[in-house]
Design a protein around this motif. Sequence first.
Motif, short mmCIF file in Angstrom:
data_model
loop_
_atom_site.label_atom_id
_atom_site.label_comp_id
_atom_site.label_asym_id
_atom_site.label_seq_id
_atom_site.Cartn_x
_atom_site.Cartn_y
_atom_site.Cartn_z
N MET A 1 6.75 102.71 26.16
CA MET A 1 6.35 102.40 27.51
C MET A 1 7.33 103.04 28.51
N LEU A 2 8.62 102.97 28.24
CA LEU A 2 9.61 103.56 29.12
C LEU A 2 9.43 105.08 29.18
N HIS A 3 9.09 105.66 28.03
CA HIS A 3 8.86 107.10 27.98
C HIS A 3 7.68 107.50 28.86
N ASP A 4 6.62 106.68 28.86
CA ASP A 4 5.46 106.95 29.71
C ASP A 4 5.82 106.87 31.18
N LYS A 5 6.65 105.91 31.55
CA LYS A 5 7.05 105.78 32.96
C LYS A 5 7.89 106.97 33.38
N LYS A 6 8.79 107.45 32.50
CA LYS A 6 9.59 108.62 32.83
C LYS A 6 8.70 109.85 33.00
N ARG A 7 7.70 109.98 32.12
CA ARG A 7 6.79 111.11 32.22
C ARG A 7 5.99 111.05 33.53
N ASP A 8 5.55 109.87 33.92
CA ASP A 8 4.83 109.70 35.19
C ASP A 8 5.72 110.05 36.37
N LEU A 9 6.97 109.61 36.31
CA LEU A 9 7.92 109.91 37.38
C LEU A 9 8.18 111.42 37.45
N ASP A 10 8.33 112.05 36.29
CA ASP A 10 8.53 113.50 36.27
C ASP A 10 7.32 114.22 36.85
N SER A 11 6.13 113.76 36.54
CA SER A 11 4.92 114.37 37.08
C SER A 11 4.89 114.27 38.60
N GLU A 12 5.28 113.12 39.12
CA GLU A 12 5.32 112.95 40.57
C GLU A 12 6.35 113.88 41.20
N LYS A 13 7.49 114.01 40.57
CA LYS A 13 8.53 114.93 41.07
C LYS A 13 8.02 116.37 41.02
N GLN A 14 7.33 116.72 39.93
CA GLN A 14 6.78 118.07 39.82
C GLN A 14 5.77 118.33 40.93
N LYS A 15 4.91 117.38 41.20
CA LYS A 15 3.91 117.54 42.27
C LYS A 15 4.60 117.77 43.62
N ARG A 16 5.63 116.97 43.91
CA ARG A 16 6.34 117.14 45.18
C ARG A 16 7.01 118.52 45.26
N LEU A 17 7.61 118.94 44.16
CA LEU A 17 8.22 120.27 44.13
C LEU A 17 7.18 121.37 44.30
N LEU A 18 6.05 121.21 43.66
CA LEU A 18 4.99 122.21 43.79
C LEU A 18 4.45 122.27 45.21
N GLU A 19 4.35 121.12 45.86
CA GLU A 19 3.93 121.11 47.27
C GLU A 19 4.93 121.87 48.13
N ARG A 20 6.21 121.69 47.84
CA ARG A 20 7.24 122.43 48.57
C ARG A 20 7.12 123.93 48.29
N MET A 21 6.87 124.28 47.03
CA MET A 21 6.72 125.69 46.67
C MET A 21 5.52 126.31 47.39
N ILE A 22 4.43 125.56 47.50
CA ILE A 22 3.25 126.05 48.21
C ILE A 22 3.60 126.34 49.67
N ILE A 70 0.44 124.08 36.19
CA ILE A 70 0.56 124.05 37.65
C ILE A 70 -0.81 123.85 38.28
N ARG A 71 -1.77 124.55 37.75
CA ARG A 71 -3.15 124.43 38.26
C ARG A 71 -3.66 122.98 38.14
N VAL A 72 -3.42 122.36 37.00
CA VAL A 72 -3.85 120.98 36.79
C VAL A 72 -3.13 120.04 37.75
N LEU A 73 -1.81 120.20 37.88
CA LEU A 73 -1.06 119.34 38.79
C LEU A 73 -1.52 119.52 40.24
N LEU A 74 -1.83 120.74 40.63
CA LEU A 74 -2.31 120.98 41.99
C LEU A 74 -3.68 120.36 42.20
N SER A 75 -4.51 120.37 41.18
CA SER A 75 -5.86 119.82 41.34
C SER A 75 -5.84 118.29 41.40
N LEU A 76 -4.77 117.69 40.93
CA LEU A 76 -4.64 116.23 40.99
C LEU A 76 -4.08 115.76 42.32
N HIS A 77 -3.72 116.68 43.18
CA HIS A 77 -3.12 116.34 44.47
C HIS A 77 -4.06 115.60 45.37
#
Length: 77
Positions: A1-22, A70-77
């Motif tokens: 369960m903790l691993h899933d939460k870390k992965r979700d947090l990482d995904s959110e951080k990746q999305k924010r970084l990708l938005e900055r990159m855009i 990246i494409r998948v993460l952007l489409s989830l925005h």
Amino acid sequence: MLHDKKRDLDSEKQKRLLERMIAEVSRSHADLYYQPTAEIARHIRKYIDDTAELNANERELLANLSVHDIRVLLSLH
């Protein structure tokens, strides 16, 4: 369960970084908004690899993302 939460947090951080990159890539590619997500993802991957000023943590978060990821993460925005 903790691993899933870390992965979700990482995904959110990746999305924010990708938005900055855009935002950063959009400065030099004014028509980026009108491009398909696949094309935007290719621009972002190239920017991350060649130009982006990232700290070690940011680079680690984005290092293993493929163009498809990246494409998948952007489409989830």
